[in-house]
Motif scaffolding. Sequence first.
Motif, PDB file in Angstrom:
ATOM      1  N   ASP A 202       1.227 -19.796 -47.057  1.00  9.41           N
ATOM      2  CA  ASP A 202       2.116 -20.037 -48.193  1.00  9.41           C
ATOM      3  C   ASP A 202       1.688 -19.194 -49.398  1.00  9.41           C
ATOM      4  O   ASP A 202       1.166 -19.691 -50.402  1.00  9.41           O
ATOM      5  CB  ASP A 202       2.122 -21.523 -48.556  1.00  9.41           C
ATOM      6  N   THR A 203       1.911 -17.899 -49.290  1.00 14.60           N
ATOM      7  CA  THR A 203       1.547 -17.001 -50.386  1.00 14.60           C
ATOM      8  C   THR A 203       2.419 -17.231 -51.617  1.00 14.60           C
ATOM      9  O   THR A 203       2.017 -16.897 -52.731  1.00 14.60           O
ATOM     10  CB  THR A 203       1.671 -15.535 -49.947  1.00 14.60           C
ATOM     11  N   GLU A 204       3.592 -17.809 -51.419  1.00 19.03           N
ATOM     12  CA  GLU A 204       4.468 -18.095 -52.554  1.00 19.03           C
ATOM     13  C   GLU A 204       3.822 -19.121 -53.480  1.00 19.03           C
ATOM     14  O   GLU A 204       3.954 -19.028 -54.706  1.00 19.03           O
ATOM     15  CB  GLU A 204       5.829 -18.595 -52.065  1.00 19.03           C
ATOM     16  N   PHE A 205       3.120 -20.100 -52.919  1.00 18.90           N
ATOM     17  CA  PHE A 205       2.418 -21.079 -53.749  1.00 18.90           C
ATOM     18  C   PHE A 205       1.403 -20.366 -54.642  1.00 18.90           C
ATOM     19  O   PHE A 205       1.326 -20.627 -55.852  1.00 18.90           O
ATOM     20  CB  PHE A 205       1.711 -22.115 -52.871  1.00 18.90           C
ATOM     21  N   SER A 206       0.626 -19.465 -54.069  1.00 16.33           N
ATOM     22  CA  SER A 206      -0.379 -18.734 -54.849  1.00 16.33           C
ATOM     23  C   SER A 206       0.272 -17.834 -55.889  1.00 16.33           C
ATOM     24  O   SER A 206      -0.244 -17.666 -56.999  1.00 16.33           O
ATOM     25  CB  SER A 206      -1.275 -17.917 -53.921  1.00 16.33           C
ATOM     26  N   ARG A 207       1.427 -17.249 -55.535  1.00 16.02           N
ATOM     27  CA  ARG A 207       2.127 -16.388 -56.497  1.00 16.02           C
ATOM     28  C   ARG A 207       2.603 -17.193 -57.695  1.00 16.02           C
ATOM     29  O   ARG A 207       2.471 -16.755 -58.858  1.00 16.02           O
ATOM     30  CB  ARG A 207       3.317 -15.707 -55.825  1.00 16.02           C
ATOM     31  N   LEU A 208       3.153 -18.366 -57.457  1.00 10.34           N
ATOM     32  CA  LEU A 208       3.629 -19.222 -58.542  1.00 10.34           C
ATOM     33  C   LEU A 208       2.473 -19.657 -59.432  1.00 10.34           C
ATOM     34  O   LEU A 208       2.593 -19.663 -60.669  1.00 10.34           O
ATOM     35  CB  LEU A 208       4.348 -20.440 -57.966  1.00 10.34           C
TER      36      LEU A 208
END
Length: 479
Positions: A202-208
């Motif tokens: 879940d790279t989107e979590f880290s991006r957010l």
Amino acid sequence: MSTANGARSGTGGEGGLPVASAGENLRLALVYFLPDHLKGVFRCRPRMARLMARLDPGRRRLEAMRGLRRRHGRGPVVVHGTCGPTLLVLDAEDARQVLSGPVDVYAVDTWEKVNGFAAVQPDALVASHGRQRTARRAFNDAVLDAGCDVHRLAGHFLRVVGEEARRLLGPEAEAGLTADVVRERFERIGRRCFLGEAAADDTEFSRLLGELLAEANWMGARRWRTGRARRTRRTMMQRQSRYLCDADPRSLTGLFRSAPRGPETAPESQLTQWFMALAVVHSAVVQTLALLATHPEHHSRAAAEVADADRRHGPRTVAGFQAMPYVRACIQDAARLWAPVPSLLRRTTAETRWRTAVAPGGMNVLVPAAFHARDDERLDYAHRFAPEKWMDGTAERDWAVSPFSRGEARCSGMELGLLLATGFVAEFLRGGELAVAGVRLTHRKPLPHTFDTTRLRIGYRAHRSPARTVPPPVLESDR
């Protein structure tokens, strides 16, 4: 009597404390406060970090602190901080007084933290006080096993760290790994260990989260961005809630049910701070690898320790980790040399006494941790790589040397962070050679005051056979 003269006589400030002159305050603003804010307090701004490294603010702030101490004595000195009059702690015993003092007197929820965390996680432990802090600290301590050398999930976490570190050690490592590549790997480690295996990709979590931390650097100054920050946080929390609803028992979220909680705990809000702490672990790891690559004797001892621990207990095991005190000490000293949190901030809620002087409540207090850790007027190992000082207890007994803070405000996850860092570094020491480029480090000269990760590349080459080693990888900038 002018402010400057009052400062010299020790009677110009609050309760008789010395006061910095206008010129001294200007110098502090330029070499101490401004560089950290430009670089980014919550999230590093790469371009500004590169510029700050060229200007070497670490050396200049050390000179500024020593100048203040020579002029004003032990202090503390009243200076103009980012949010008003601030007690600048220049003496090691005064640093101990602050860090060992109760958090209901030396409170941690300073203006900078409250305003910075407002965009990221307003219910975080470090932005809490009183009853809220007590409840949240109890929860953090329980889940993170604060004070325990080995976390109850250490076996699984060490296997995760080993797997993720090994994925970096392919052919591309010979050309050199950037700090950003290592950071992305640590973000994945965090998602697996904190949220569970389902969050691994879940790279989107880290991006957010990164977007929120970048906004936190502004400490609420960009009010027109408040709405956007709230929406970003809401989206991040929604993604996070997926992993909390069906918690992985081998993750930190799987320990939430057994941890103490109350109406003010806000357990889901504590995760953000843990991910932020991973940035500290990442910094310590890349600094340690760079130091080991440039200090052959330390590298040999650390590698031998890993090999011996693996032989006796097996690789990536809890018993093996416990048999690596020297590797752990290397990480602690790397964090001392380039403190991940250079300034420890507090605010007083009552009068505080400083030898013969008294300061009123409501004062800000700044313990310059980076200065105390490199104070060569006090430490004979200030500018050299000295893990042995952690092995013999010298650094541990010195409260002014506090890369992870101390006392009641010490990071609840310090032991867990050291476990993850040790496991990661150990993987690089198993059957391989290290090289480094982009930083000027050598065991022959005092180490620099500033460590620039923006140009750093860590090279790694595995041994071709157990009996025969090959020279370390040669990076282009080393040729």
